[in-house]
Design a protein around this motif. Structure first.
Motif, PDB file in Angstrom:
ATOM      1  N   GLU A  86     -48.826  19.007   1.838  1.00 38.61           N
ATOM      2  CA  GLU A  86     -47.443  18.894   1.344  1.00 38.61           C
ATOM      3  C   GLU A  86     -47.355  18.993  -0.186  1.00 38.61           C
ATOM      4  OE1 GLU A  86     -48.935  14.626   1.963  1.00 38.61           O
ATOM      5  OE2 GLU A  86     -49.158  16.575   2.942  1.00 38.61           O
ATOM      6  N   LEU A  87     -48.521  18.850  -0.880  1.00 40.55           N
ATOM      7  CA  LEU A  87     -48.494  18.933  -2.350  1.00 40.55           C
ATOM      8  C   LEU A  87     -48.955  20.285  -2.878  1.00 40.55           C
ATOM      9  CD1 LEU A  87     -49.933  15.434  -3.428  1.00 40.55           C
ATOM     10  CD2 LEU A  87     -47.545  16.114  -3.253  1.00 40.55           C
ATOM     11  N   GLU A  88     -49.459  21.152  -1.961  1.00 43.42           N
ATOM     12  CA  GLU A  88     -50.071  22.406  -2.431  1.00 43.42           C
ATOM     13  C   GLU A  88     -49.126  23.258  -3.283  1.00 43.42           C
ATOM     14  OE1 GLU A  88     -52.180  24.740   0.425  1.00 43.42           O
ATOM     15  OE2 GLU A  88     -53.710  23.201   0.746  1.00 43.42           O
ATOM     16  N   GLY A  89     -47.860  23.286  -2.917  1.00 44.19           N
ATOM     17  CA  GLY A  89     -46.892  24.112  -3.651  1.00 44.19           C
ATOM     18  C   GLY A  89     -46.628  23.607  -5.060  1.00 44.19           C
ATOM     19  N   GLU A  90     -46.935  22.325  -5.307  1.00 45.59           N
ATOM     20  CA  GLU A  90     -46.615  21.728  -6.616  1.00 45.59           C
ATOM     21  C   GLU A  90     -47.782  21.783  -7.601  1.00 45.59           C
ATOM     22  OE1 GLU A  90     -44.722  17.829  -6.463  1.00 45.59           O
ATOM     23  OE2 GLU A  90     -44.388  18.155  -4.311  1.00 45.59           O
TER      24      GLU A  90
END
Length: 655
Positions: A25-29
């Motif tokens: 869930e944090l990969e895009g950030e």
């Protein structure tokens, strides 16, 4: 996805960054420079992402922990990661300690807010520049707009109007959509500079200083980082916001030692500002009436652009200083710390309803307490340095200015029990008592670390002095900087000798600087004013040059001395200090360092006891290393073996 993270802590051993797994869930950030929260041992700390690798977890024998969260409000550009790596190699600290310098204060609830485009300035100040100022401003404006910038120094005599040029350049920078950093030695001691900037730029300014709460520091950091407030004014910490949009860095009073940090990483704001300006393409401008010898040498050898202001703003005259030989006072039977010449001058100025500034670079009532029979000097039990006599109202006591140890004044000598206890030297409290006795009707104020404990205390004093509610201000270094009071017609330097004979290579420079700065506090707004300089060494070069405001002659003599002995700017000095409650252990550690330095063919002086051999109940021994160039890989290797010692690169204090 796996990322390499530099944690914000000092890490032992070779590793500077650590691998972490990124939850889906944090990969895009995540990107290089993201500030993340990570598990580290049994703690949760912050770190900066140095690099990313796609799903490479299988090739490691350790179990990889996951990141906890990402701070969406801040990104470290690669430029700032490079700057942190440079700090680590130059100042011999860990990469984590260097990264931590640039992170905002930790807050439970970080406030949201994306990058704001820096608004172009609509403000136009009504400042009128003199021809001399205008010429310098035009040249610096060209540099500001050019791709190939050169660092610059303005050497302007006290009261010559450097601030006016700073403000005009700040306006230009805002018009270019860029941001401005203004460093001052200490906010509370430079109220006028701050006042001038606030008057011109209003709410475009954020002020950073030591008395801010954590949340205020946090807001200050993000106001500047996001560009919401495009100008930041503050001490050296105002330089430490990793803002990619910096157009101008101004360092006023660049000679001040407070720009050097005295704990790890022991960076110097001027050296670091040079690096940040080069990395971000900003214009660096230094200003001083008495620049550091190293800075002026850079200007004289073409590494910096040099601009000189030789006239005072508003055509005021620089007062010549009259030297009074205190030895003659003793011969004529005057045992008072106030010479007959100074007493007479104070009387004349008071009659004219003008103001007086008396300067003494020493707190307390006397410098030390000694027995007249056996010569025993009363020493601090923690620091092995003389205790200073203080008189607080009706109560008197001895006080250590390093560890704050206090004790009652003994009635008899602790060593030989003689009742002949004598107070030697004159501290500021003794001068205050003497002045009140000589001029009982004058309104007198003392300004030192005992009376000024906060920004509010200083502001109260400054306004009272400015509004002529004080006739005579008696102060230590606090009054030497930035005080522009039109009513001051006399500056009395009660003792010009303090610090002159300290055993380190900058003693002459420090004496010359402080005496020149203080002398410049008199005679503004078209009036010549007067300075009286009392000394037991009237033939000392720094005293003669300071009395004539002759920086060029002082520089010429001093640079020749430095070259002869291979002191900065001709070589870098690195001071290594070993401290321990046991003298034997402290010596043993420093000797091991000496052996390693010799093995690595590094040139050094020592080991020997520090001038202040014992401070805060610890014995201190040091080595001074001399190298031609920094960073130096050999030094780095030795520093890694002794991480618990003090490694002070480009040390400004050798005592």
């Amino acid at each position: 996805m796996i990322v390499n993270v530099i944690p914000e802590v000092k890490v032992g051993g070779e590793m500077e960054s650590f691998s972490y797994l990124v939850p889906e869930e944090l990969e895009g950030e995540i990107r290089i420079g993201s500030v993340v929260s990570i598990p580290f041992g049994n703690r949760k700390i912050r770190g900066v992402v140095e690099g990313t690798t796609e799903h490479g977890a299988n090739n490691t024998k350790y179990e990889i922990k996951s990141l906890i969260s990402v701070d969406p409000n801040i990104i470290f550009t690669e430029k700032y990661i490079k700057i942190a790596k440079w700090i680590s190699s130059y100042y011999l600290c860990s990469l984590g300690e260097a990264i931590e310098l640039f992170l905002p204060p930790m807050m439970k609830k970080p406030r949201p807010g994306a990058q704001v485009e820096s608004s172009k300035s609509k403000v136009k100040s009504p400042i009128e520049l003199t021809n001399e100022q205008q010429e310098i401003f035009e040249k610096l404006k060209l540099s500001l707009n050019s791709k190939a910038k050169k660092h610059a120094l303005i050497r302007g005599i006290t009261g010559s109007g450097k601030t006016e040029i700073y403000i005009k350049l700040a306006e230009e920078t805002l018009q270019l959509g860029k941001q401005v950093i203004v460093l001052v030695p200490e906010i509370i001691l430079t109220p006028q500079t701050v006042e001038r900037f606030q008057k011109t730029f209003g709410d475009q300014i954020t002020l950073m200083h030591h008395n801010l709460s954590k949340s205020e520091k946090f807001n200050c950091y993000f106001d500047f980082y996001t560009g919401k407030k495009p100008i930041i004014v503050g001490p050296r910490s105002a330089l430490l916001i990793p803002c990619p949009n910096i157009g101008l860095i101004i360092i006023d009073e660049e000679q001040e030692d407070s720009f050097k940090q005295d704990q790890n990483p022991r960076y110097h704001a001027v050296t670091l500002a040079e690096k940040i300006a080069e990395a971000t393409g900003a214009q660096l401008l230094l200003g001083s009436a008495t620049p550091k010898i190293e800075t002026f040498h850079k200007a004289k050898t073409g590494q910096f652009d040099l601009f000189e202001l030789t006239e005072r703003y508003n055509s005021a005259k620089l007062p010549p200083a009259e030297i009074v030989d205190l030895r003659n006072e003793l011969r004529t039977g005057n045992n008072s710390p106030i010479s007959e010449k100074l007493r007479q001058s104070i009387e004349d100025i008071l009659e004219k309803k003008k103001q007086i500034l008396l300067f003494l670079n020493r707190r307390g009532t006397s410098t030390f307490v000694s027995c007249r029979d056996c010569g025993h000097v009363i020493i601090c039990k923690n620091c092995s340095i003389p205790l200073i006599y203080h008189l607080y109202g009706q109560k008197s006591e001895l006080n250590c200015h390093h560890c704050d140890f206090r004790q009652d004044v003994p009635i008899t000598c602790p060593k030989c029990h003689s009742p002949k206890i004598k107070f030697f030297g004159s501290g500021i409290e003794k001068i205050e008592t003497e002045i009140r006795k000589l001029f009982p009707l004058a309104r007198v104020a003392r300004v030192d670390a005992s009376t000024i404990k906060s920004k509010t205390d200083y502001e109260k004093f400054y306004l009272s002095f400015k509004n002529h509610e004080i006739d005579i201000a008696i102060g230590t270094q606090m009054i030497a900087k930035g005080l522009d009071i039109p009513g001051v017609d006399l500056v009395g330097i009660v003792s010009a000798d303090t610090g002159l004979h300290l055993p380190y290579y900058r003693a002459s420079e420090k004496s010359f600087q402080i005496l020149t700065q203080v002398s410049g506090r008199s005679g503004r707004r078209g009036v010549a004013g007067k300075t009286i300089l009392q000394t037991y060494w009237p033939e000392a070069k720094p005293i003669i040059d300071a009395s004539l405001h002759d920086y060029q002659t002082f520089y010429k003599d001093e640079i020749a001395e430095r070259e002869k002995h291979n002191y900065p700017p001709f070589q870098h000095l690195i001071r290594i200090i070993s401290e321990d409650e046991s003298s034997g252990k402290a010596i043993e550690k420093i000797r091991k360092v000496a052996a390693e330095l010799a093995k690595n063919k590094l040139s050094f002086i020592g080991p020997g006891a520090c001038f202040y051999e014992r401070l805060h109940n610890k014995f201190r021994f040091h080595i001074i290393v001399k190298v031609d160039k920094l960073p130096d890989q050999r030094l780095h290797e030795v520093a890694k073996l002794f991480p618990h010692l003090v490694w002070d690169v480009d040390a400004v204090n050798l005592l």
